[in-house]
Design a protein around this motif. Structure first.
Motif, mmCIF file in Angstrom:
data_model
loop_
_atom_site.group_PDB
_atom_site.id
_atom_site.type_symbol
_atom_site.label_atom_id
_atom_site.label_comp_id
_atom_site.label_asym_id
_atom_site.label_seq_id
_atom_site.Cartn_x
_atom_site.Cartn_y
_atom_site.Cartn_z
ATOM 1 N N LEU A 231 0.791 -1.228 0.000
ATOM 2 C CA LEU A 231 0.000 0.000 0.000
ATOM 3 C C LEU A 231 0.828 1.284 0.000
ATOM 4 O O LEU A 231 0.314 2.347 -0.373
ATOM 5 N N SER A 232 2.066 1.197 0.411
ATOM 6 C CA SER A 232 2.882 2.413 0.556
ATOM 7 C C SER A 232 2.920 3.235 -0.731
ATOM 8 O O SER A 232 3.143 2.707 -1.824
ATOM 9 N N GLY A 233 2.676 4.533 -0.563
ATOM 10 C CA GLY A 233 2.765 5.465 -1.677
ATOM 11 C C GLY A 233 1.578 5.489 -2.608
ATOM 12 O O GLY A 233 1.531 6.313 -3.533
ATOM 13 N N ARG A 234 0.598 4.619 -2.373
ATOM 14 C CA ARG A 234 -0.560 4.576 -3.275
ATOM 15 C C ARG A 234 -1.585 5.634 -2.851
ATOM 16 O O ARG A 234 -2.656 5.339 -2.322
ATOM 17 N N THR A 235 -1.255 6.861 -3.080
ATOM 18 C CA THR A 235 -2.089 7.977 -2.625
ATOM 19 C C THR A 235 -3.480 7.965 -3.241
ATOM 20 O O THR A 235 -4.428 8.501 -2.649
ATOM 21 N N ALA B 78 3.735 8.349 6.261
ATOM 22 C CA ALA B 78 5.066 8.788 5.848
ATOM 23 C C ALA B 78 5.318 8.514 4.366
ATOM 24 O O ALA B 78 6.119 9.203 3.723
ATOM 25 N N SER B 79 4.617 7.517 3.831
ATOM 26 C CA SER B 79 4.773 7.195 2.408
ATOM 27 C C SER B 79 3.908 8.085 1.518
ATOM 28 O O SER B 79 3.992 7.991 0.291
ATOM 29 N N VAL C 146 1.200 0.964 11.670
ATOM 30 C CA VAL C 146 0.787 0.854 10.268
ATOM 31 C C VAL C 146 0.420 2.224 9.711
ATOM 32 O O VAL C 146 0.888 2.630 8.640
ATOM 33 N N ALA C 147 -0.438 2.951 10.434
ATOM 34 C CA ALA C 147 -0.887 4.254 9.939
ATOM 35 C C ALA C 147 0.288 5.229 9.807
ATOM 36 O O ALA C 147 0.384 5.972 8.824
ATOM 37 N N GLY C 148 1.168 5.236 10.780
ATOM 38 C CA GLY C 148 2.303 6.147 10.744
ATOM 39 C C GLY C 148 3.205 5.899 9.552
ATOM 40 O O GLY C 148 3.651 6.847 8.876
ATOM 41 N N ILE C 149 3.485 4.621 9.273
ATOM 42 C CA ILE C 149 4.354 4.283 8.148
ATOM 43 C C ILE C 149 3.692 4.649 6.827
ATOM 44 O O ILE C 149 4.333 5.193 5.916
ATOM 45 N N LEU C 150 2.388 4.367 6.699
ATOM 46 C CA LEU C 150 1.684 4.686 5.459
ATOM 47 C C LEU C 150 1.577 6.199 5.263
ATOM 48 O O LEU C 150 1.701 6.704 4.137
#
Length: 253
Positions: A125-129, A152-153, A146-150
């Motif tokens: 999911l990372s970066g999939r704005t 940040a992406s 999870v939310a924090g890492i996403l």
């Protein structure tokens, strides 16, 4: 040369192994209900006979009011999140593991598995704005942010805590089972439950532990165990296969 096998910590010949007449292992399930009963149904009748269920964690709803209006989809990292969330109404749900994905689909979500564990889901999911903003419907105790890492992406993600995980003691029946000399198969489905089992179990010398992940396995380091194995992947199906494998290995000559 004769083959060898292991009885406890002692290597003996196959002929000697056959003469040991090891008792059939009993199963001790420590996961919350209804998950424990559902897992038991996956197993062969020989394993279900005499099984003891002693949940180490109780799942309790927080009563949080969830407003989905501001979100394009949700994240589920466990089936407990699905059970304590609103009905999906066709909204996208990004899920960890096949069981959670199946539960979300049955609850009306447009469910898709984004990974076998949270790390894999984050990578997916990372970066999939374009799919956001998302809401992670989760428990109070969760591994990793999870939310924090996403966020940040670049993928906007918030968290709603929809259930609590209260620790429970092992029952007297479970402690009695562990005190016996017969082997006891104990599947452990999370690092937190493995840590709590390590604190709670009065005797572990006869325990054949099955950990869902290497993180869960690390919680048992230092315990005197009869045997220990880790599932090939962090799923209920893989856990059931490992339990069955160890059961056969222990009971067959």
């Amino acid at each position: 040369m004769q083959g060898t096998c292991t009885a406890g910590n002692t290597a003996v010949t196959r002929k000697q192994c056959r003469s040991l007449a090891m008792p059939q292992p009993r199963l001790l399930l420590t996961r919350p209900q209804p998950g424990a009963a559902q897992f038991l149904e996956r197993l062969s009748p020989a394993l279900r006979t005499g099984a003891v269920i002693s949940p180490l964690i109780e799942i309790v709803p927080t009563g949080a009011l969830v407003d989905l209006a501001a979100f394009a989809g949700v994240i589920f990292t466990s089936a407990n999140g699905v059970a304590h969330a609103p009905q999906g109404g066709g909204m996208p749900a990004y899920c960890v593991g096949p069981q959670t994905t199946e539960a979300a689909g049955k609850a009306g979500w447009q469910a898709q598995m984004a990974g076998l564990d949270a790390k894999a889901m984050i990578a997916t999911l990372s970066g999939r704005t374009e799919i956001g903003p998302l809401l992670h419907l989760a428990g109070r105790h969760r591994r990793g942010d999870v939310a924090g890492i996403l966020n940040a992406s670049g993928l906007t993600t918030e968290v709603a805590t929809v259930y609590e995980q209260h620790l429970l003691p092992l029952t007297a029946e479970a402690q009695t089972l562990l005190k016996g000399s017969d082997p006891v198969l104990v599947p452990l489905f999370s690092p937190r439950s493995a840590q709590h089992f390590a604190r709670e179990a009065g005797h572990t010398q006869s325990v054949i532990a099955v950990s869902i992940s290497h993180a869960a396995a690390r919680a048992l380091e230092g315990l005197p165990l009869y045997a220990h194995d880790v599932a090939a992947e962090p799923t209920g199906e893989a856990m059931a296969k490992t339990v069955e494998k160890l059961f056969r290995r222990t009971t067959l000559p």
